[in-house]
Design an enzyme around this catalytic site. Structure first.
Site, PDB file in Angstrom:
ATOM      1  N   GLY A  39      26.592  30.785  12.099  1.00  0.00           N
ATOM      2  CA  GLY A  39      26.204  31.402  11.135  1.00  0.00           C
ATOM      3  C   GLY A  39      26.057  31.801  10.131  1.00  0.00           C
ATOM      4  CB  SER A  40      23.899  29.054   8.652  1.00  0.00           C
ATOM      5  OG  SER A  40      22.612  29.484   8.817  1.00  0.00           O
ATOM      6  CG  MET A 117      21.158  30.815  20.460  1.00  0.00           C
ATOM      7  SD  MET A 117      19.819  30.146  19.901  1.00  0.00           S
ATOM      8  CE  MET A 117      19.085  29.408  20.916  1.00  0.00           C
ATOM      9  NE  ARG A 118      23.048  35.352  27.582  1.00  0.00           N
ATOM     10  CZ  ARG A 118      22.646  34.995  28.579  1.00  0.00           C
ATOM     11  NH1 ARG A 118      22.930  33.846  28.837  1.00  0.00           N
ATOM     12  NH2 ARG A 118      22.817  36.291  29.515  1.00  0.00           N
ATOM     13  CG  ASN A 134      14.831  36.721  16.576  1.00  0.00           C
ATOM     14  OD1 ASN A 134      16.640  36.180  16.903  1.00  0.00           O
ATOM     15  ND2 ASN A 134      14.257  36.038  17.375  1.00  0.00           N
ATOM     16  CG  HIS A 136      11.266  32.227  16.898  1.00  0.00           C
ATOM     17  ND1 HIS A 136      11.639  31.311  18.014  1.00  0.00           N
ATOM     18  CD2 HIS A 136      10.200  30.767  17.485  1.00  0.00           C
ATOM     19  CE1 HIS A 136      11.292  30.961  18.526  1.00  0.00           C
ATOM     20  NE2 HIS A 136       9.709  30.169  18.166  1.00  0.00           N
ATOM     21  CB  SER A 163       7.881  34.028  12.577  1.00  0.00           C
ATOM     22  OG  SER A 163       6.888  33.358  11.894  1.00  0.00           O
ATOM     23  CB  VAL A 171      10.562  35.612  25.203  1.00  0.00           C
ATOM     24  CG1 VAL A 171      10.946  34.460  23.775  1.00  0.00           C
ATOM     25  CG2 VAL A 171      11.315  35.739  25.754  1.00  0.00           C
ATOM     26  CG  ASP A 172      10.926  34.659  19.511  1.00  0.00           C
ATOM     27  OD1 ASP A 172      11.287  34.833  19.902  1.00  0.00           O
ATOM     28  OD2 ASP A 172      10.628  33.059  20.516  1.00  0.00           O
TER      29      ASP A 172
END
Length: 213
Positions: A39-40, A117-118, A134, A136, A163, A171-172
């Site tokens: 959670g940083s 992480m899903r 998001n 990444h 990014s 994904v991404d």
């Protein structure tokens, strides 16, 4: 490109075509944050809001790992933390339905995946179209998916980074909002490289959110 130091080089890329979702300059955008671990990034966002760098407020933190330290950070900032354990659902779609329902329950306007992480499904994407971003740990489109830092080291690249991008079903692969580059040093391990990448994550994620608020 902004050169901070030989070991900490940052390059930011901002798309001129980004829809700012017409959020009023006087009205804080209502954020929902999703996290699975430490959670940083959540804390960095909360601090940026407190410092007046982002015109936003955090409505809720959703976390899927009962051991996630992100919940403790949320409590510190007085933010409601809701545990939705994906193991309790029979499919990704059912889980994403619960996530979307919870976000809407807390009147969330924009979703920040900060160490989530899903893999997401179309159910969640449709609930917040063009309103999910998001962070990444690579310079996309390189090294998508899990263990991006390890992928970079295995490939022997000299530069990697992080990014911020819009979330898409692939994904991404969504539109990139902002990036920061980090040199890979000869003696880097996954731990040392990830630590330096995370410094830049903490820098550009609040900047990216500010563009949208």
């Amino acid at each position: 490109m902004i050169h901070d130091s030989p070991k900490n080089t940052t390059a930011s890329l901002i798309s001129p075509d980004i829809d700012h979702h017409q959020v009023s300059a006087n009205k804080p955008v209502k954020l929902g944050i999703m996290a699975s671990g430490n959670g940083s990034n959540f804390e960095v966002i909360a601090q940026a809001i407190a410092d007046g760098k982002i015109n936003a407020q955090i409505q809720v933190l959703i976390y899927n790992n009962p051991e996630a330290k992100a919940a403790t950070r949320a409590d510190k900032w007085g933010v409601k933390a809701v545990l939705l354990n994906h193991r309790d659902c029979k499919s990704r779609e059912k889980f994403d339905g619960k996530v979307a329902e919870t976000l809407k329950q807390y009147d969330v306007e924009f979703v920040i995946m900060a160490g989530w992480m899903r893999l997401v499904t179309q159910v969640l994407i449709d609930a917040f179209p063009n309103r999910m971003i998001n962070i990444h740990p690579s310079l996309l489109p390189s090294f998508k998916g899990v263990r991006a830092v390890e992928q970079a080291l295995a490939a022997g690249v000299k530069i990697t980074g992080c990014s911020v991008h819009f979330v898409s079903l692939e994904v991404d692969s969504g539109e990139i909002l902002m990036q920061a580059a980090v040199p890979v040093l000869p003696d880097d391990t996954s731990e040392t490289l990830h630590a330096r990448i995370q410094v830049q994550e903490h820098r550009i994620l609040p900047m990216a959110i500010a563009l949208l608020s």
